[in-house]
Design a protein around this motif. Structure first.
Motif, PDB file in Angstrom:
ATOM      1  N   THR A 191       0.780  -1.349  -0.120  1.00 15.26           N
ATOM      2  CA  THR A 191      -0.005  -0.167  -0.060  1.00 15.26           C
ATOM      3  C   THR A 191       0.946   1.089   0.033  1.00 15.26           C
ATOM      4  O   THR A 191       0.564   2.170  -0.830  1.00 15.26           O
ATOM      5  N   GLY A 192       1.791   1.267   0.781  1.00 17.31           N
ATOM      6  CA  GLY A 192       2.838   2.364   0.723  1.00 17.31           C
ATOM      7  C   GLY A 192       3.643   2.337  -0.582  1.00 17.31           C
ATOM      8  O   GLY A 192       3.365   3.725  -0.911  1.00 17.31           O
ATOM      9  N   CYS A 193       3.920   1.580  -0.931  1.00 15.90           N
ATOM     10  CA  CYS A 193       4.750   1.969  -2.367  1.00 15.90           C
ATOM     11  C   CYS A 193       3.745   2.432  -3.286  1.00 15.90           C
ATOM     12  O   CYS A 193       4.023   3.065  -4.319  1.00 15.90           O
ATOM     13  N   SER A 194       2.421   1.774  -3.383  1.00 12.77           N
ATOM     14  CA  SER A 194       1.493   2.479  -4.471  1.00 12.77           C
ATOM     15  C   SER A 194       1.200   3.766  -4.193  1.00 12.77           C
ATOM     16  O   SER A 194       0.980   4.434  -5.070  1.00 12.77           O
ATOM     17  N   VAL A 195       1.130   4.078  -2.800  1.00 13.70           N
ATOM     18  CA  VAL A 195       0.679   5.633  -2.752  1.00 13.70           C
ATOM     19  C   VAL A 195       1.891   6.609  -2.806  1.00 13.70           C
ATOM     20  O   VAL A 195       1.761   7.559  -3.499  1.00 13.70           O
ATOM     21  N   LEU A 196       3.246   6.017  -2.402  1.00 15.61           N
ATOM     22  CA  LEU A 196       4.328   6.961  -2.610  1.00 15.61           C
ATOM     23  C   LEU A 196       5.183   6.868  -3.974  1.00 15.61           C
ATOM     24  O   LEU A 196       5.785   7.810  -4.146  1.00 15.61           O
ATOM     25  N   ALA A 197       4.650   5.939  -4.864  1.00 13.22           N
ATOM     26  CA  ALA A 197       5.436   5.678  -6.098  1.00 13.22           C
ATOM     27  C   ALA A 197       5.915   6.991  -6.718  1.00 13.22           C
ATOM     28  O   ALA A 197       6.791   7.167  -7.170  1.00 13.22           O
ATOM     29  N   PRO A 198       4.745   7.984  -7.241  1.00  6.09           N
ATOM     30  CA  PRO A 198       5.234   9.114  -7.964  1.00  6.09           C
ATOM     31  C   PRO A 198       6.407   9.907  -7.375  1.00  6.09           C
ATOM     32  O   PRO A 198       7.070  10.689  -8.091  1.00  6.09           O
ATOM     33  N   ALA A 199       6.257  10.071  -5.802  1.00  9.11           N
ATOM     34  CA  ALA A 199       7.354  10.774  -5.346  1.00  9.11           C
ATOM     35  C   ALA A 199       8.489  10.357  -5.791  1.00  9.11           C
ATOM     36  O   ALA A 199       9.702  11.376  -5.749  1.00  9.11           O
ATOM     37  N   GLY A 200       8.964   8.965  -6.078  1.00 10.62           N
ATOM     38  CA  GLY A 200      10.212   8.699  -6.229  1.00 10.62           C
ATOM     39  C   GLY A 200      10.793   8.925  -7.807  1.00 10.62           C
ATOM     40  O   GLY A 200      11.919   8.383  -7.983  1.00 10.62           O
ATOM     41  N   MET A 201       9.773   9.255  -8.487  1.00  9.07           N
ATOM     42  CA  MET A 201      10.193   9.343 -10.013  1.00  9.07           C
ATOM     43  C   MET A 201       9.297  10.609 -10.850  1.00  9.07           C
ATOM     44  O   MET A 201       8.835  10.107 -11.556  1.00  9.07           O
ATOM     45  N   LEU A 202       9.306  11.688 -10.076  1.00  3.50           N
ATOM     46  CA  LEU A 202       8.520  12.707 -10.661  1.00  3.50           C
ATOM     47  C   LEU A 202       9.124  13.138 -11.922  1.00  3.50           C
ATOM     48  O   LEU A 202       8.626  13.417 -13.011  1.00  3.50           O
ATOM     49  N   VAL A 203      10.459  13.152 -11.959  1.00  2.00           N
ATOM     50  CA  VAL A 203      11.192  13.572 -13.380  1.00  2.00           C
ATOM     51  C   VAL A 203      10.963  12.584 -14.372  1.00  2.00           C
ATOM     52  O   VAL A 203      10.752  12.990 -15.595  1.00  2.00           O
ATOM     53  N   GLU A 204      10.967  11.271 -14.210  1.00  2.00           N
ATOM     54  CA  GLU A 204      10.547  10.219 -15.160  1.00  2.00           C
ATOM     55  C   GLU A 204       9.121  10.342 -15.566  1.00  2.00           C
ATOM     56  O   GLU A 204       8.840  10.265 -16.919  1.00  2.00           O
ATOM     57  N   LEU A 205       8.171  10.574 -14.807  1.00  2.00           N
ATOM     58  CA  LEU A 205       6.901  10.750 -14.992  1.00  2.00           C
ATOM     59  C   LEU A 205       6.628  12.118 -15.985  1.00  2.00           C
ATOM     60  O   LEU A 205       6.021  12.024 -17.031  1.00  2.00           O
ATOM     61  N   SER A 206       7.321  13.135 -15.564  1.00  2.00           N
ATOM     62  CA  SER A 206       7.106  14.279 -16.345  1.00  2.00           C
ATOM     63  C   SER A 206       7.631  14.261 -17.747  1.00  2.00           C
ATOM     64  O   SER A 206       7.015  14.661 -18.589  1.00  2.00           O
ATOM     65  N   ALA A 207       8.876  13.469 -17.835  1.00  2.00           N
ATOM     66  CA  ALA A 207       9.519  13.285 -19.279  1.00  2.00           C
ATOM     67  C   ALA A 207       8.762  12.261 -19.957  1.00  2.00           C
ATOM     68  O   ALA A 207       8.350  12.521 -21.182  1.00  2.00           O
ATOM     69  N   GLY A 208       8.500  11.122 -19.397  1.00  2.00           N
ATOM     70  CA  GLY A 208       7.515  10.221 -20.169  1.00  2.00           C
ATOM     71  C   GLY A 208       6.298  10.615 -20.327  1.00  2.00           C
ATOM     72  O   GLY A 208       5.823  10.089 -21.690  1.00  2.00           O
TER      73      GLY A 208
END
Length: 390
Positions: free
Chosen positions: A26-43
């Protein structure tokens, strides 16, 4: 609250671990975007702030969904409810790996978290059904260790995987982990666990309980302060210190490992110290860590040390809030803990929105001071909740 005897001791012994691993997913599902904002932004071809809204909008869904789902599902047997929740998390994380654009990813995430809102409060409530009362505090703290592991292991892994295999690889990995957690929980959690039904009288009783309301305020302030910085911690480190993906992953790992250490310490001392003293200790540590971040902004080693101190406080304060709520009104625990989870996500929404506002206006140094102010108010409120014999 009905206590159902568990027929096999080994099931009783390992059931808390199965519940804890569900919190990891559950924690990984909730927090995931915080660990990859740059990749999400670019992708996804969106700004970093827009990518950060995955956390903000998700937190809004979580804060609404937690009490609503607690009410709607209070009469469902706990093993069935919790395993079904993990099954949905597995499916939606896998679906996220195939999302073609930002709008699709956001829609899947909102469905994921609307269901995922069930897990953490119901896992805490289930703990009260499978252990003796004298072990309740340490067991709830142990179950919440899953969130510490999500930060200690999950976030660094998310940053590592995203930087090398893209954000799609992260969601696929979380989906696979969710499947494993689902199987373990179905295997170890005893059948026949029923909590106290939640109805309108339950919510009214909570609204008349000043201690519960103050405890909920503490959670809101603690989480608001942390998420002002945490949501954008990777981009903040990159812009303030020039750190790349690996040094940023190291800071996330430090944060999470220290979170595990703090939770283990809290688990060991809460039954002898009492929940208030333990909560006061770790909320003060949380304040020291965020204050250190604010004062050392721009100096990577000092910021990393501050994150370590902050990490010791973050998960242990959350677990102590759950322990204190259960202790304040045991018969209202299912509803009060779900409300605690709700206001936790309100805090995430407030903090991430505030952090996004500051980040978009290049007020990078101000983020730490705003975060510190929120947590300072939380410390004051903890003091106000001191029991007479604490």
């Amino acid at each position: 609250m009905k206590h159902v005897p568990v027929p096999v001791q080994i099931e009783r012994r390992f059931a808390p671990t199965a519940l804890m691993l569900g919190n990891l997913v559950t924690g990984c599902s909730v927090l995931a975007p915080a660990g990859m904002l740059v990749e999400l932004s670019a992708g996804l071809d969106v700004s970093v702030r827009t990518a950060g809204l995955l956390i903000t909008f998700g937190a809004i869904v979580l804060c609404i969904g937690s009490p609503v789902t607690a009410w709607l599902t209070s009469r469902i047997e706990r093993r069935t409810l919790l395993t079904a929740t993990l099954a949905v998390l597995a499916l939606t994380n896998i679906a996220s790996a195939f999302a073609p654009d930002y709008a699709s990813l956001l829609a899947i995430r909102l469905v994921m978290l609307a269901v995922g809102a069930l897990y953490t409060p119901q896992a805490a409530g289930t703990a009260a059904l499978i252990v003796p009362e004298e072990k309740r505090g340490s067991t709830i703290a142990y179950i919440f260790l899953g969130w510490s592991l999500a930060a200690a292991v999950g976030l660094p892994a998310i940053t590592f995987i995203a930087s090398r295999y893209g954000w799609q690889g992260v969601y696929a990995a979380i989906g696979a982990t969710s499947c494993v957690s689902f199987l373990l929980l179905a295997w170890r959690l005893p059948r026949g666990l029923m909590g106290a039904p939640v109805d309108l009288k339950t919510w009214a009783a909570i609204g008349r309980n000043p201690m519960i309301l103050l405890l909920l305020l503490i959670t809101t302030l603690q989480m608001s302060g942390q998420f002002v910085v945490f949501t954008y911690m990777g981009p903040l480190l990159a812009r303030l210190t020039g750190a790349g993906p690996d040094p940023i992953a190291l800071v996330f790992a430090t944060y999470g490992v220290c979170g595990v250490i703090g939770t283990v310490i809290a688990t060991r001392i809460v039954d002898s110290w009492g929940a208030w003293k333990t909560s006061m200790l770790f909320t003060s540590v949380l304040l020291a860590g965020l204050g250190g971040w604010a004062l050392s902004a721009g100096i990577y080693p000092l910021m990393a040390v501050s994150v370590a101190v902050w990490g010791i406080g973050f998960a242990s304060t959350n677990s102590m809030q759950q322990v204190r709520l259960v202790g304040a009104a045991p018969m209202l625990a299912s509803a009060s803990v779900s409300l605690n989870t709700s206001v936790l996500y309100i805090g995430q929404a407030i903090g991430s929105a505030t952090g996004g506002f500051l980040y978009a206006r290049d007020l990078l140094h101000a983020s730490g001071y705003v975060a510190t102010a929120f947590v300072a108010l939380a410390v004051v409120t903890v003091i106000l909740t001191k029991p007479r014999k604490a």
